[in-house]
Enzyme design. Sequence first.
Site: not given
Ligand code: C5P
Length: 313
Positions: A31, A156
Site C-alpha cells: 500500500k 495496517d
Molecule cells: O500496529 P503496528 O505494529 O503497526 O505499530 C507499530 C508502532 O507504531 C506501535 O508500537 C506504535 O508505536 C506506533 N503506532 C502508533 N499509532 C498507530 C499505529 C502505530 O503509535 N495508529
Amino acid sequence: MRCQTGAPLDRLPRFYYCACHVRVHTQAPAKVNLHLQILDVREDGYHNLVSLFQAVSLYDDVELATGGQDGSVSIAGDFPFPQESNTIHRAATLFRDKAGVRDGLRVRVHKRIPMGGGMGGGSCDAAATLLGLQELFGRPLSDRRLLSLGAELGSDVPFFLRGSAAAIVEGRGERVTPIAPRDDFGLVCLFPGIPVHTVDAYRMLDEMRRSVPSGAQAASRDSIGSEYMLPVEQWSFRNDFDDVVQRPEILRGRDMLLARGALACRLTGSGSTLIGLFATPGDADECIRRLPAGPSFPGAIVVKPLAMMPLVG
Ligand code: C5P
C-alpha cells in the site's frame, strides 16, 4: 477451490481438508498512504490517525499448505527475520488458536516489498496469511472476527483484510471506509535503501510536537474522498512524517523525483519509501527512464494503483 479428489472444498467436513494437504496461493499487495495525518495519542499509547490508503501493484507471494509436523508452523522464504517474530508466523499462530485448527502449516514466502519501507509489507503478509487460511480451512471465522484478529496483529492489517483497493482509514487503523479506487494516475516508489522503524518515527513526531504542537485540523472523510477524485495536481494531501523523517538519502530522493516531473513527493507511512505522484502512468514511466540507474538508487519502481485487490485461491 477444489481438493485433490476434485470435490469442492466447501462441501467437505473439515477433517477431510486436513487429509488433503491442499495449498492456497495469495498475492499480498503493498500500500501507499496518499494522505496521512497523525492526530492525538490514545489511552492505549497508539495514535489516532486519518489516512487515505491505496493498494499498489507490488506483491509478496504467500503460499500456504497443510502438512509438516502436526501443530507446527514452518516458514521458508527470502527474508531475514526470525520465524517466530514475523507477522506471518504470528498471524498463522493466532488463526490456528482462534479457529481450533490443529494441522501443521507450511508457508512459502517470496518477498518483493521493501522491509521497513512504509509500504505495509509485514501487514499485507499477515492479512494474506489470514485470508489464505480462511480458504484453506473452509472459512471457520466470521469476517468480523477476522478483522479483529487483524487489528491485533498490526494497525495496517484491517485495510488489507477489508478487500477494497482504496480506503479512508481512521482510529488506530481499525476503522476502514472503502472508497471507489482510482487507477488512472501514476506512481513511482523510491526505496532509499535504509529502513525506518515505525516506533522511532512516532517518537520523533511526539518529541517535535511537544515543542511545536500541530495546529492542523483533521481532514474529514468527505473532504478526503472528494479530493481523491480531483486531478492529481490539485491534491493537497500530506504526510505528517515528512516533517520529522528527514534522512539525507530521503531528501536526495525527493529532489530527484521532483526534478524528474513528479507533481508531488512524500513519504508513505513513516517512510523510508518516497512516493512520486504523476498525472498519468506514462509520466511515471518517463520519470523512471530519467532516474540514474545503479547502486545509488537501488529501489526505484513504477507501481500502478490497483483498482481491485487480488483474489485468494
Ligand atoms: O500496529 P503496528 O505494529 O503497526 O505499530 C507499530 C508502532 O507504531 C506501535 O508500537 C506504535 O508505536 C506506533 N503506532 C502508533 N499509532 C498507530 C499505529 C502505530 O503509535 N495508529
